[in-house]
Motif scaffolding. Structure first.
Motif, PDB file in Angstrom:
ATOM      1  N   ARG A  69      -5.499  -3.058   3.197  1.00 55.25           N
ATOM      2  CA  ARG A  69      -5.665  -1.759   2.757  1.00 55.25           C
ATOM      3  C   ARG A  69      -5.168  -1.730   1.127  1.00 55.25           C
ATOM      4  N   TYR A  70      -5.243  -2.785   0.494  1.00 51.56           N
ATOM      5  CA  TYR A  70      -5.161  -2.804  -1.010  1.00 51.56           C
ATOM      6  C   TYR A  70      -5.838  -3.885  -1.606  1.00 51.56           C
TER       7      TYR A  70
ATOM      8  N   LYS B 294       0.797  -1.085   0.025  1.00 47.67           N
ATOM      9  CA  LYS B 294      -0.090   0.052  -0.040  1.00 47.67           C
ATOM     10  C   LYS B 294       0.742   1.292   0.008  1.00 47.67           C
TER      11      LYS B 294
END
Length: 505
Positions: free
Chosen positions: A324-325, A286
């Motif tokens: 978070r990706y 990320k």
């Protein structure tokens, strides 16, 4: 560098109170330890010895080099034998439960040793000591341990060692957190030609399965000037390859008073004369910027190897992991990297059996493996860690289902990695000679820039030097080859290498 440490130790006055400032305070206690160790050695009629075992990651290994540096300055002689040691240190890991169990299992053996040698001292330190419930268990069931400390106060080892040597009681010193970074302490490097360099500590990502932010603390970056100065001293001491270490190096510098990007730090490191190779661990997808890709693309020193943990290929699982990706953004990032740097070797970490994972989710992960064509992948079965959100999640995957998925993924990883490795067959590449081959002493083992190993016939005097090697035969995850003297101007290849006016074959 060692002379510098010795001078700082000798400058301490033990008739006065210890300095309040670090690291001088630790140099004071090193001198104090040296006197105690010398006296005990005279009583035994031989030098006191110490054995240190390191569990876990590269940062753990670097911490162990610091501990060994302090022990040596305190007067101990290092030994590979636990049975012969007067002091045993375990620098622990707690990323997976089996790491904890290994330590508990070995403590039973240490208890037997201590009954045979009552003067034996035992210390436990590292990430496992920061885990909830561990200290209580040690105090209750392993009272024979003499010293326990964690990750945040590792720099106080000399002070804690001094207290341990002067006491018969168990000493426990665990800090919940710290903002301090103390690096100017003795280091006993495992290799004379390469070294790790801490650029930051801790992690702010809080992946739902990971205990690291809880045991290593929040992110703290070192000032770039301190890092560059340390690397320059290492190069002066003969180091030609360094590995920049951090839980997430891509977020380096964001919390400094004068923020700096990791890419900019690499630009500055690149300028250090005498440094041949630069590596770094670990990159969070990320935070990997286009600026970093550009720096890697144009660098002549950054090794063509990037470790980019995937963990899972299913968007649903990635979200539950708090990575978070997405699968799509990860693949797009790899495409940008491979477009800019076609010869970049990409390795990864993958977890199988995360709570709620289905066979369809595993197929998504296998799909990423096929599309990326990783040069290697470290595959792990999910290990619940007390205190992490994932440990409290429902739908924990049954072990029989996990092993079936793990085996299926592993086959695909091996298949793609072998096909990637085979692409290099017949090429000439630079290898850093790291040691004598374990199977045949007539051969040495070298590490390529892409992190693969190559075994070839050569003299052990080449250890710590870079040579050109023809990669003759791919054996899946390593090569056998021949050393050459590569002359780019003429295109000729000559077997062997000239060292000290002698041709080594």
């Amino acid at each position: 560098m060692n002379d510098e440490y010795s001078k700082r130790i000798e400058a301490q006055d033990l008739t006065k109170e210890p300095p309040t400032e670090e690291p001088d305070r630790q140099y004071y206690f090193m001198k104090k330890c040296r006197e105690i160790v010398k006296k005990k050695s005279e009583e035994l009629g031989r030098p006191l010895t110490c054995n240190l075992t390191s569990f876990g990651c590269q940062m753990n290994a670097r911490d162990s080099e610091k501990l060994c540096g302090v022990l040596e300055k305190a007067g101990y002689e290092l030994t590979d034998s636990e049975e012969e040691a007067d002091f045993i240190v375990y620098n622990t890991c707690t990323v997976r439960d089996n790491a904890d169990q290994r330590v508990y299992g070995r403590l039973g053996h240490l208890n037997s040793l201590k009954k045979q040698k009552p003067h034996l001292k035992i210390a436990l330190c590292g990430c496992m000591m920061q885990e909830p419930g561990v200290i209580e268990k040690l105090q209750k069931s392993y009272r024979f341990v003499d010293l326990i400390f964690g990750t945040h106060n590792l720099f106080r080892f000399a002070q804690l060692l001094s207290a341990m040597l002067a006491s018969e009681d168990m000493i426990v010193d665990i800090w919940e957190k710290t903002d301090e970074i103390v690096e100017e302490l003795p280091v006993k490097r495992k290799y004379f030609y390469k070294s790790g360099v801490n650029i930051m500590f801790g992690c702010d990502n809080f992946c739902s399965y990971c205990i690291v932010p809880y045991v290593r603390g929040r992110e703290r970056s070192r000032e770039p000037e301190e890092i560059l100065c340390e690397i320059e001293k290492l190069v002066e001491d003969g180091v030609i390859e360094i590995m920049l270490l951090g839980q997430n190096v891509n977020s380096y510098g964001k919390n400094l008073e004068h923020p700096i990007s990791f890419a900019e730090l690499l630009r500055r490191v690149e300028k250090i004369e005498g440094l041949r190779r630069i590596r770094f661990m670990t990159s969070h997808p990320k935070d990997l910027s286009d600026e970093l890709i550009e720096v890697m693309q144009h660098s002549t020193k950054i090794c063509r190897h990037l470790h980019l943990p995937l963990q899972a290929g299913s968007n649903r699982i990635l979200q539950a992991m708090n990575r978070r990706y997405t699968k799509e953004t990860y693949l797009a990032l790899v495409e940008r990297i491979r477009h800019a740097i076609p010869d970049m070797a990409i390795t990864t970490d993958i977890i199988v059996g995360f709570p709620g994972e289905t066979p369809a989710d595993v197929e998504e992960t296998i799909d990423v493996v096929r599309k990326v064509q990783f040069d290697n992948a470290f595959t792990f079965i999910y290990s619940p860690r007390t205190g992490t959100p994932a440990a409290a999640m429902e739908n924990q995957v049954p072990p029989e289902s996990v092993h079936e998925s793990f085996d299926k993924l592993l086959l695909e990883v091996q298949k793609t990695a072998k096909s990637r490795a085979a692409l290099l067959e017949g090429k000439v590449m630079e290898a850093l000679v790291e040691g004598v081959n374990e199977q045949d002493p007539a051969f040495v083992t070298g590490r390529l820039g892409n992190n693969m190993l190559v075994h070839f016939r050569a003299d052990r005097r080449l250890i710590g030097k870079t040579v050109m090697v023809v990669l003759d035969t791919c054996h899946g995850f390593y090569y056998t080859g021949r050393m050459v003297d590569w002359t780019s101007q003429t295109g000729h290849t000559r077997l062997g290498k000239m060292v000290d006016n002698q041709w080594l074959n």
